[in-house]
Scaffold this motif. Structure first.
Motif, mmCIF file in Angstrom:
data_model
loop_
_atom_site.group_PDB
_atom_site.id
_atom_site.type_symbol
_atom_site.label_atom_id
_atom_site.label_comp_id
_atom_site.label_asym_id
_atom_site.label_seq_id
_atom_site.Cartn_x
_atom_site.Cartn_y
_atom_site.Cartn_z
ATOM 1 N N ALA B 67 -3.069 -5.774 -2.720
ATOM 2 C CA ALA B 67 -2.478 -4.959 -3.793
ATOM 3 C C ALA B 67 -3.191 -3.614 -3.971
ATOM 4 C CB ALA B 67 -2.508 -5.731 -5.106
ATOM 5 N N CYS B 68 -4.338 -3.422 -3.305
ATOM 6 C CA CYS B 68 -5.168 -2.229 -3.533
ATOM 7 C C CYS B 68 -4.505 -0.991 -2.948
ATOM 8 C CB CYS B 68 -6.544 -2.432 -2.912
ATOM 9 S SG CYS B 68 -7.650 -1.043 -3.156
ATOM 10 N N SER B 69 -4.457 0.074 -3.774
ATOM 11 C CA SER B 69 -3.888 1.332 -3.299
ATOM 12 C C SER B 69 -4.969 2.248 -2.742
ATOM 13 C CB SER B 69 -3.177 2.037 -4.460
ATOM 14 O OG SER B 69 -4.154 2.462 -5.400
ATOM 15 N N CYS B 71 -7.284 3.709 -4.563
ATOM 16 C CA CYS B 71 -7.472 4.853 -5.459
ATOM 17 C C CYS B 71 -8.945 5.139 -5.744
ATOM 18 C CB CYS B 71 -6.721 4.643 -6.777
ATOM 19 S SG CYS B 71 -7.483 3.404 -7.868
ATOM 20 N N ASP B 88 -9.399 -0.227 3.067
ATOM 21 C CA ASP B 88 -8.182 -0.628 2.374
ATOM 22 C C ASP B 88 -8.401 -1.299 1.018
ATOM 23 O OD1 ASP B 88 -6.745 0.370 4.430
ATOM 24 O OD2 ASP B 88 -6.568 -1.543 5.495
ATOM 25 N N TYR B 89 -9.581 -1.831 0.804
ATOM 26 C CA TYR B 89 -9.825 -2.499 -0.479
ATOM 27 C C TYR B 89 -11.322 -2.465 -0.835
ATOM 28 C CZ TYR B 89 -10.793 -6.463 2.594
ATOM 29 O OH TYR B 89 -11.281 -7.270 3.568
ATOM 30 N N CYS B 107 -8.741 -1.051 -12.995
ATOM 31 C CA CYS B 107 -7.811 -1.326 -11.901
ATOM 32 C C CYS B 107 -6.447 -1.679 -12.482
ATOM 33 C CB CYS B 107 -8.312 -2.478 -11.028
ATOM 34 S SG CYS B 107 -7.162 -2.877 -9.711
ATOM 35 N N ARG B 109 -3.810 -2.555 -10.672
ATOM 36 C CA ARG B 109 -2.973 -3.295 -9.733
ATOM 37 C C ARG B 109 -3.404 -4.766 -9.582
ATOM 38 N NH1 ARG B 109 -0.250 0.923 -6.532
ATOM 39 N NH2 ARG B 109 0.294 -0.669 -5.010
#
Lengths: 305, 295
Positions: B67-69, B71, B88-89, B107, B109
């Motif tokens: 689910a990590c964008s 950011c 990615d995470y 967070c 997400r």
């Protein structure tokens, strides 16, 4: 190659500082480091002349702009450390409870909280007759003592490199927590000073387990060794079991205290064989280091395929 | 009333004094060992345990990496470098985490969830009156896990446990504090009615008593001093206490027989005239605390 030797104890008051000061005298040219930043005492015996003072900033602290606060108490809800409380309609902030996490500042919708560096103490580079000394003063109630310990050790390594010293001798803090972990991790040799008392033996096990956790080589110096023979035997058995050399057995002797009051170190206490004991301990420390270095050299000289 | 026994320097005799006071104190009381790095009080009070509990700190875990964008808000917020956005995470370093919970809040997400790091354990129980301790003595304490750096959150949990015990069955509190003057010592002596500093008459003892007075004795809390190993060094502690208007409530002489008995774990109240000295000390502490307890 500089070898770092760190003196710790688990239980406080077993004689770390007295042993470190005596080792500093016996070592000749060395860099000396007082890592008990919480209650530093080594300077009392070594009388350093301070050459340089540097501020220590340990983390951050929240600063409240009361005039921008609308009293929404979002900050109180987010703070997990109980540092913020609304009492009689006014936001009260307790700086001693603030961990400096900055969550309150992040979520304050009115920008009423800013995070500022927290001046938590100062450290000194000093001169003693036995070599350069690094020591510090942590302000009352401050945290981040581990960070200050790490900083002192880095300075000590730089000083040892510049001055070509063989040894860095560090007086460690009591306990097994944050500053102790920072003091022993990665050090060359740990000297545990203990005493044959119920508490001493209990805490010896804990600090020995910590050294084991970080895979550090250990030697044990038994202070006040004749205070309780059964417990002294227990310390001896523990050392044998774990393969720790017993560096010395220093007897319980009022002359030691007289020497401290006069500002003399243990190597000058001739009563009861104390001076010889501490000299023997230092020689054992050096030879333990030597063995390890030789092993390493040997390993380095092995042909690589 | 709440008494805390502290000292700047380690090994001055905090636990020895705390043990004796806890044993002879009249009425219901809880002896609380807040020196979680080197806890020793239980060795001398030999309680039968009513319970033990694992103490934990809430730390983040990566629950939904997908689910990590990326950011990076979590790692920007973390003041302790315990969470780093890598690729990615995020990657969590739980041993660096102070448990502020900021990353979970920031967070959007649901990448992170609540996890635990073991701080150590807390324990509680009651001491028997068999060997002369006065009745109704309970004990609470904690033991920091080997390798764990943060003692303050564990000290807080020990305090919470002691408060629960007092809510069940009220009484006085005798706190054995950790040595030093930084955060662990300060969190142990918070909100007490009277502070007792144990000092020894050596140059180290004097220096660290000075630190302790500056750090722990706020002026609002009545403070007294016990000189341990009196006669060992010089008169420095007496001069210091006189200058700072600190009452010396007891002086335990420097004698080999006392040192030998303490080494073995014999409580001071089993040593003839020292029992009377400890009873007087307990009375003096009650008198010192009285204005505060009454208010």
């Amino acid at each position: 190659m500089t070898a770092e030797i760190t003196v710790v104890s688990g239980k406080g008051g077993t004689g770390k500082t007295s042993v470190t000061a005596a080792f500093a005298k016996l070592a000749g040219r060395t860099v000396i480091c007082d890592l008990d930043v919480d209650a530093a005492d080594l300077h009392i015996l070594l009388q350093p002349e301070i050459l340089e003072t540097t501020a220590f900033e340990g983390g951050k602290i929240a600063i409240f702009e009361q005039n921008m606060c609308k009293g929404c108490v979002l900050c109180e809800r987010y703070c997990r450390f109980g540092a913020i409380a609304k009492i009689d309609g006014v936001i009260k902030f307790d700086p001693l409870r603030c961990e400096g996490c900055g969550v309150c500042a992040q979520f304050c919708p009115f920008g009423a909280i800013v995070m500022r560096p927290r001046r938590a103490g100062q450290w000194f580079r000093s001169r003693t007759p036995f070599g350069t000394m690094l020591h510090a003063e942590l302000y009352p109630g401050e945290e981040n003592s581990g960070l200050l310990v790490t900083q002192l050790r880095e300075e000590a390594r730089d000083a040892a490199r510049e001055e070509g010293c063989d040894y860095i001798l560090s007086d460690g803090p009591p306990g097994i927590g944050c500053p102790v972990i920072s003091a022993v991790s990665g050090t060359g040799f740990v000297v545990i000073v203990t005493e044959p008392t119920v508490s001493g033996v209990h805490d010896l096990r804990r600090i020995a387990d910590l050294c084991n956790h970080f895979s550090r080589p250990v030697g044990v110096l038994l202070n006040k060794a004749d205070l309780n023979l059964a417990l002294a035997d227990e310390v001896g058995a523990l050392c044998a079991e774990r393969g720790y050399p017993v560096l010395a057995r220093i007897p319980y002797e009022p002359a030691v205290v007289r020497a401290l009051v006069e500002g003399r170190t243990l190597d000058s206490v001739t009563e009861n064989g104390i001076a010889d004991g501490i000299k023997h301990a230092w020689q054992t420390v050096i030879s333990s280091l030597g063995r390890k270095e030789k092993c390493q050299q040997h390993a380095n000289n092995m042909p690589t395929t | 009333m709440i008494v805390a026994i502290a000292s700047g320097k380690g090994g001055t005799g905090k636990t020895t004094i705390a043990t004796a006071l806890a044993r002879i104190w009249d009425g219901p009381r809880v002896a609380v060992d807040m020196d979680v790095e080197a806890p020793n009080l239980h060795l001398f009070l030999a309680p039968s345990y009513d319970g033990r509990k694992r103490a934990v700190l809430d730390v983040p875990v990566v629950l939904h990496p997908e689910a990590c964008s990326g950011c990076g808000a979590c790692s920007r917020l973390c003041a302790f470098k315990a969470i780093i956005a890598l690729g990615d995470y995020p990657v969590v370093f739980p041993e660096m985490c102070h448990g502020c919970g900021g990353c979970l809040e920031v967070c959007r997400r649901g990448v992170l969830g609540a996890g635990k790091r073991e701080l150590g354990e807390i324990f509680w129980g009651r001491a028997g009156a068999a060997d002369g301790a006065s009745p109704d003595l309970r004990i609470a304490g904690g033991q920091l896990r080997i390798g764990e750096a943060m003692s303050v959150p564990l000290i807080r949990q020990v305090r919470t446990k002691a408060n629960e015990m007092l809510a069940e069955h009220p009484g006085d509190v005798i706190i054995d504090a950790p040595p030093g003057t930084s955060c662990p010592a300060l969190s142990a002596v918070r909100e007490v009615d009277v502070l007792l500093l144990v000092a020894e008459p050596t140059p180290f003892g004097l220096h660290d008593l000075g630190l302790a007075v500056r750090a722990l004795a706020s002026g609002r809390v009545p403070t007294g001093v016990v000189v341990n190993r009196a006669g060992l060094g010089d008169d420095c502690i007496r001069a210091f206490c006189h200058k700072h208007d600190l009452p010396i409530l007891a002086e335990i002489p420097f004698r080999r027989d006392i040192a030998e008995a303490c080494a073995q774990g014999i409580p001071l109240d089993h040593m003839g005239e020292l029992r009377t000295m400890m009873e007087t000390l307990a009375r003096s502490l009650r008198e010192l605390a009285e204005p505060r307890v009454a208010a």
